[in-house]
Write an enzyme that holds these catalytic residues in place. Sequence first.
Site, short mmCIF file in Angstrom:
data_model
loop_
_atom_site.label_atom_id
_atom_site.label_comp_id
_atom_site.label_asym_id
_atom_site.label_seq_id
_atom_site.Cartn_x
_atom_site.Cartn_y
_atom_site.Cartn_z
N TRP A 30 -2.83 7.73 -1.00
CA TRP A 30 -2.07 6.95 -0.01
C TRP A 30 -2.51 5.51 0.06
CZ3 TRP A 30 2.53 8.33 1.02
CH2 TRP A 30 2.86 9.68 0.95
N ASP A 62 -4.26 2.82 8.32
CA ASP A 62 -3.26 3.86 8.12
C ASP A 62 -3.86 5.14 8.70
OD1 ASP A 62 -1.72 5.96 7.31
OD2 ASP A 62 -1.59 5.38 5.21
N LYS A 100 2.74 14.60 11.63
CA LYS A 100 1.50 15.38 11.47
C LYS A 100 1.02 15.86 12.84
CE LYS A 100 1.13 13.06 7.38
NZ LYS A 100 1.78 13.71 6.25
N1 PMP Z 1 -0.13 7.50 4.69
C1 PMP Z 1 -0.69 8.72 4.72
C2 PMP Z 1 -2.17 8.83 4.87
C3 PMP Z 1 0.12 9.86 4.62
O1 PMP Z 1 -0.43 11.07 4.66
C4 PMP Z 1 1.52 9.72 4.50
C5 PMP Z 1 2.46 10.91 4.42
N2 PMP Z 1 1.94 12.09 4.05
C6 PMP Z 1 2.04 8.43 4.46
C7 PMP Z 1 1.20 7.35 4.57
C8 PMP Z 1 3.52 8.22 4.31
O2 PMP Z 1 4.16 8.62 5.47
P1 PMP Z 1 5.75 8.70 5.56
O3 PMP Z 1 6.19 9.86 4.75
O4 PMP Z 1 6.00 8.85 7.02
O5 PMP Z 1 6.28 7.42 5.01
#
Ligand code: PMP
Length: 360
Positions: free
Chosen positions: A102, A171, A195
Amino acid sequence: MARAYNFSAGPTALPIEVLQEAHEEFFDFADTGMSVMEISHRSKVFVELAQQVELDLRAVLKVPSHYRVLFLHGGASLQFSQVPMNLLGGKGTADYIHTGLWSGKAIRAARRYCDVRIVASSERSGFDRIPATTEWHCNSNAAYLHYTENETVHGVQFPAAPVSSVPLVCDACSSLLSKPIDVAKHGLIYASAQKNMGAAGVTAVIVDEALLNTPLDITPDVLNYTHLAQAGSMLNTPATFPWYLTGLTLKWIVRAGGIEQIYQANKAKAELLYQTIDNSNGFYINKVLQEFRSINNVTFTLADAALEKVFLTLADQAGIKGLEGHASVGGMRASLYNAVTLPAVDALASFMKEFQRVHG
Ligand code: PMP
């Protein structure tokens, strides 16, 4: 009604009480004779709901008064771009810590807008740790330092927020509301809801108002934090139903005793699973260094990789769902977000022990 044990990485389990409440008032929200999905986002009843959700998030996370709280579209992924668009402040460079999939995505997105400097990376050791702070090369002229509090795919988590001389951007997609966070140490925190905070569709951004200055010229109005803050996150039609579900989820967190109680419960769940892995004599493997193991996402593989498919199939048949690891890394992942109960984790641990007894 048979509810599955849901270990998905998100969307994932919601508290049953939240689902029940949403169910009860599905057709008639607050005596309007309409579903919350059917009323105008400009109506008094929805504006009051939105304000209450903000107040509840502020209370639960102890957000200081000089922070603005936004409820936005586009998921955490859009924040990968929206953050540099809004926070560069003419600086042209930002620092990132690379700790897994991520943060890698955040880095790639930010490169469109600025000179990204990677101050530390654990890529060479397979994202099994947070790099030691002694190895970080931070830049005092960076607009901000970005980190991913919990790497959802690799199961790696920061034991503490980094110390930074420039604004810290977090994040917190997979960990916000699962453990305490010191908002005051951060310039900006973002997390999508699916989440620990409700259903997919709404993303919380908590930002120090001192950082709300001039965004890049290319920034569309609907991505401009300042304008969004002025408009109460309603420059256009917001994701009203997910916003409402976030409100119900926050009330559930308060009833559960608040973040500290939730954190203790989450730690106990994670401990049970890591113990099961560590006591398996190498049958199950988690390769993350102890102090960086995530309480939100427990990743593991089987020493005999050929057994993994059987493991997943039998788990599924036993009502234990969502254990497949992310496609980029394979293996297994049990996500232990707030609504995953200790009995659910107990059921998984028992299943793992029995599977080992039969196949070990
Ligand atoms: N950052 C992290 C740490 C994530 O776990 C996720 C999604 N699993 C995201 C960003 C992206 O999130 P979204 O699907 O809401 O764009």
